[in-house]
Design a protein around this motif. Structure first.
Motif, PDB file in Angstrom:
ATOM      1  N   ALA A 174       0.823  -1.208   0.000  1.00 15.87           N
ATOM      2  CA  ALA A 174       0.000   0.000   0.000  1.00 15.87           C
ATOM      3  C   ALA A 174       0.862   1.264   0.000  1.00 15.87           C
ATOM      4  N   LEU A 175       2.045   1.169   0.578  1.00 15.84           N
ATOM      5  CA  LEU A 175       2.960   2.317   0.568  1.00 15.84           C
ATOM      6  C   LEU A 175       3.592   2.511  -0.812  1.00 15.84           C
ATOM      7  N   GLY A 176       3.520   1.464  -1.641  1.00 17.35           N
ATOM      8  CA  GLY A 176       4.091   1.553  -2.988  1.00 17.35           C
ATOM      9  C   GLY A 176       5.408   0.819  -3.144  1.00 17.35           C
ATOM     10  N   ILE A 177       5.823   0.124  -2.095  1.00 15.77           N
ATOM     11  CA  ILE A 177       7.085  -0.617  -2.113  1.00 15.77           C
ATOM     12  C   ILE A 177       6.923  -1.914  -2.913  1.00 15.77           C
ATOM     13  N   GLY A 178       7.946  -2.272  -3.688  1.00 14.89           N
ATOM     14  CA  GLY A 178       7.911  -3.504  -4.462  1.00 14.89           C
ATOM     15  C   GLY A 178       8.338  -4.705  -3.628  1.00 14.89           C
ATOM     16  N   LEU A 179       7.783  -5.868  -3.940  1.00 14.91           N
ATOM     17  CA  LEU A 179       8.133  -7.086  -3.199  1.00 14.91           C
ATOM     18  C   LEU A 179       8.605  -8.167  -4.147  1.00 14.91           C
ATOM     19  N   SER A 180       9.800  -8.680  -3.905  1.00 16.78           N
ATOM     20  CA  SER A 180      10.353  -9.749  -4.735  1.00 16.78           C
ATOM     21  C   SER A 180      10.539 -11.015  -3.909  1.00 16.78           C
ATOM     22  N   ILE A 181      10.296 -12.160  -4.562  1.00 16.89           N
ATOM     23  CA  ILE A 181      10.653 -13.425  -3.928  1.00 16.89           C
ATOM     24  C   ILE A 181      12.041 -13.798  -4.431  1.00 16.89           C
ATOM     25  N   ASP A 182      12.973 -13.901  -3.483  1.00 21.55           N
ATOM     26  CA  ASP A 182      14.360 -14.203  -3.797  1.00 21.55           C
ATOM     27  C   ASP A 182      14.557 -15.718  -3.869  1.00 21.55           C
ATOM     28  N   ASP A 183      15.547 -16.147  -4.623  1.00 18.20           N
ATOM     29  CA  ASP A 183      15.920 -17.568  -4.707  1.00 18.20           C
ATOM     30  C   ASP A 183      14.710 -18.438  -5.026  1.00 18.20           C
ATOM     31  N   PHE A 184      13.836 -17.944  -5.883  1.00 18.63           N
ATOM     32  CA  PHE A 184      12.589 -18.648  -6.156  1.00 18.63           C
ATOM     33  C   PHE A 184      12.866 -20.061  -6.675  1.00 18.63           C
ATOM     34  N   GLY A 185      12.166 -21.019  -6.103  1.00 17.15           N
ATOM     35  CA  GLY A 185      12.300 -22.407  -6.522  1.00 17.15           C
ATOM     36  C   GLY A 185      13.118 -23.249  -5.557  1.00 17.15           C
ATOM     37  N   THR A 186      13.837 -22.601  -4.630  1.00 15.46           N
ATOM     38  CA  THR A 186      14.682 -23.374  -3.706  1.00 15.46           C
ATOM     39  C   THR A 186      13.972 -23.654  -2.385  1.00 15.46           C
ATOM     40  N   GLY A 187      12.899 -22.944  -2.127  1.00 15.43           N
ATOM     41  CA  GLY A 187      12.255 -23.065  -0.819  1.00 15.43           C
ATOM     42  C   GLY A 187      10.982 -23.880  -0.868  1.00 15.43           C
ATOM     43  N   TYR A 188      10.146 -23.558   0.059  1.00 17.14           N
ATOM     44  CA  TYR A 188       8.896 -24.269   0.220  1.00 17.14           C
ATOM     45  C   TYR A 188       7.885 -23.601  -0.697  1.00 17.14           C
ATOM     46  N   SER A 189       7.907 -24.003  -1.964  1.00 17.75           N
ATOM     47  CA  SER A 189       7.099 -23.281  -2.947  1.00 17.75           C
ATOM     48  C   SER A 189       5.641 -23.690  -2.939  1.00 17.75           C
ATOM     49  N   SER A 190       4.804 -22.717  -2.744  1.00 17.44           N
ATOM     50  CA  SER A 190       3.388 -22.956  -2.929  1.00 17.44           C
ATOM     51  C   SER A 190       2.897 -21.816  -3.809  1.00 17.44           C
ATOM     52  N   LEU A 191       2.298 -22.178  -4.932  1.00 17.87           N
ATOM     53  CA  LEU A 191       1.956 -21.135  -5.896  1.00 17.87           C
ATOM     54  C   LEU A 191       0.889 -20.190  -5.381  1.00 17.87           C
ATOM     55  N   SER A 192       0.099 -20.670  -4.420  1.00 18.78           N
ATOM     56  CA  SER A 192      -1.008 -19.834  -3.943  1.00 18.78           C
ATOM     57  C   SER A 192      -0.512 -18.543  -3.306  1.00 18.78           C
ATOM     58  N   TYR A 193       0.680 -18.575  -2.718  1.00 17.59           N
ATOM     59  CA  TYR A 193       1.116 -17.361  -2.035  1.00 17.59           C
ATOM     60  C   TYR A 193       1.511 -16.231  -2.971  1.00 17.59           C
ATOM     61  N   LEU A 194       1.759 -16.555  -4.252  1.00 16.09           N
ATOM     62  CA  LEU A 194       2.104 -15.486  -5.189  1.00 16.09           C
ATOM     63  C   LEU A 194       0.980 -14.465  -5.252  1.00 16.09           C
ATOM     64  N   HIS A 195      -0.221 -14.982  -5.215  1.00 17.76           N
ATOM     65  CA  HIS A 195      -1.384 -14.123  -5.241  1.00 17.76           C
ATOM     66  C   HIS A 195      -1.635 -13.531  -3.857  1.00 17.76           C
ATOM     67  N   ARG A 196      -1.583 -14.420  -2.876  1.00 18.05           N
ATOM     68  CA  ARG A 196      -1.943 -14.035  -1.518  1.00 18.05           C
ATOM     69  C   ARG A 196      -1.047 -12.924  -0.959  1.00 18.05           C
ATOM     70  N   PHE A 197       0.241 -12.944  -1.301  1.00 15.57           N
ATOM     71  CA  PHE A 197       1.167 -12.000  -0.691  1.00 15.57           C
ATOM     72  C   PHE A 197       1.488 -10.775  -1.546  1.00 15.57           C
ATOM     73  N   ALA A 198       0.734 -10.561  -2.609  1.00 12.76           N
ATOM     74  CA  ALA A 198       0.939  -9.353  -3.416  1.00 12.76           C
ATOM     75  C   ALA A 198       2.377  -9.205  -3.907  1.00 12.76           C
ATOM     76  N   ILE A 199       2.918 -10.299  -4.431  1.00 18.98           N
ATOM     77  CA  ILE A 199       4.292 -10.303  -4.930  1.00 18.98           C
ATOM     78  C   ILE A 199       4.330  -9.682  -6.316  1.00 18.98           C
ATOM     79  N   ASP A 200       5.315  -8.812  -6.596  1.00 19.97           N
ATOM     80  CA  ASP A 200       5.369  -8.304  -7.965  1.00 19.97           C
ATOM     81  C   ASP A 200       6.565  -8.771  -8.774  1.00 19.97           C
ATOM     82  N   THR A 201       7.533  -9.418  -8.129  1.00 17.58           N
ATOM     83  CA  THR A 201       8.696  -9.906  -8.869  1.00 17.58           C
ATOM     84  C   THR A 201       9.164 -11.264  -8.343  1.00 17.58           C
ATOM     85  N   LEU A 202       9.526 -12.163  -9.257  1.00 20.62           N
ATOM     86  CA  LEU A 202      10.149 -13.434  -8.884  1.00 20.62           C
ATOM     87  C   LEU A 202      11.589 -13.398  -9.337  1.00 20.62           C
TER      88      LEU A 202
END
Ligand code: C2E
Ligand code: MG
Ligand code: MG
Ligand code: MG
Length: 285
Positions: A174-202
């Protein structure tokens, strides 16, 4: 006989555990001192648009110089900082310095006004209930616009305390800050959180980029991530791009952004400024 062996093994195990504990304690003491003396530095690694070849921003990467040991990798000391809680003070400094520096460059060079600064945030930093307020205050005090700041978080951040983290990330967004998921694919990946957490970059982890041009399985994974992200309207950065062939293939797959030694190693502030001043187009073959 068996008993004797067991004992011997126990002794070896014990010694190495002891050595490990001592090394950890030494690192903790060293980090504590480095915090007090402000001995950390930030280096900046360019992130480029693969198609236009323009520089789009930097990732801030912490550096620590040890009088006897020389350069110590963050891969070694960040886990210790997390374990001991020192990551809170270190992380606060990193955020402040990265924002201050980006704002300074934006004031100095018109061409830097569109550049974004990405900052790594540890899972532990999200245990601070006032993290959002801190970030907001930091932007106010350094002058950096929220849209020019991106926070890099890992999948583990999203898994730990998911509800609380989700609401904190919503506030950041809401402040306008961008959110990236780092090291995508190495962790506990669940695709649902991409939507849920308002991620804008992988950021596709470098382990998938390494040899992906010759490894059919890896190239399928990379392609799938790019297509998935595109369908969700999420940007993709390939990490660890080291060869021109990788950059070319990534662009063929419609990956928008790249980061890696091919374009540039992480640079100290002076070299980064020279890069901004010289030319915003990164050249590679
Ligand atoms: P990361 O956030 O995934 O950062 C990217 C790492 O990949 C950096 O390592 C960078 O130097 C390295 N890298 C970039 N291009 C290439 C390439 O083409 N090939 C290869 N092999 N490596 C490449 P670095 O600087 O050693 O940092 C390691 C990790 O330490 C970071 O991984 C991040 O998880 C953590 N870290 C670094 N700075 C900070 C910080 O300020 N705060 C926190 N919380 N973590 C940090
Ligand atoms: Mg990162
Ligand atoms: Mg990464
Ligand atoms: Mg990493």
């Amino acid at each position: 006989r068996a008993k004797g062996l067991g004992k011997a093994r126990y002794a070896v195990f014990d010694t190495s555990m002891h050595a490990q504990a001592v090394a950890l304690l030494q690192m903790e003491t060293y980090l504590r001192r480095a915090v007090e003396r402000q001995e950390f530095q930030l280096h900046y690694q360019p992130i480029v648009n693969l198609k236009t070849r323009e520089l789009v921003g930097f990732e801030a990467l912490i550096r620590l110089w040890h009088a006897e040991r020389g350069f110590i990798s963050p891969a070694e000391f960040i886990p210790v900082a997390e374990e001991t809680g020192l990551i809170i003070q270190i992380g606060t400094w990193v955020l402040r310095e990265a924002c201050r520096q980006m704002y300074e460059w934006q004031q100095k060079f018109t061409a830097a006004r569109n550049l974004k600064m990405s900052v790594n945030i540890s899972p532990k930093q999200f245990r601070q209930l006032d993290l959002v307020t801190q970030v907001e205050q930091n932007l106010r005090e350094t002058g950096l616009n929220a849209r020019d700041l991106k926070l890099e978080i890992t999948e583990s951040t999203l898994v730990e305390n998911a509800d609380l983290v989700a609401s904190m990330l919503k506030e950041m967004q809401a402040l306008g800050i961008g959110l990236s998921i780092d090291d995508f694919g190495t962790g506990y990946s669940s695709l649902s959180y991409l939507h849920r957490f308002a991620i804008d970059t992988l950021k596709i982890d470098k382990s998938f980029i390494k040899d992906f041009n010759t490894d059919g399985e890896k190239s399928k994974i990379v392609n799938t991530v790019i297509v998935l992200a595109e369908n969700l309207g999420i940007d993709v950065i390939a990490e660890g791009v080291e060869t021109a062939e990788q950059a070319y293939l990534l662009q063929e797959l419609k990956c928008q952004f790249g980061q890696g030694f091919l374009f540039s190693r992480p640079l100290d502030a002076q070299a980064t400024e020279a890069l901004i001043a010289a030319k915003l187009e990164c050249m590679w073959v």
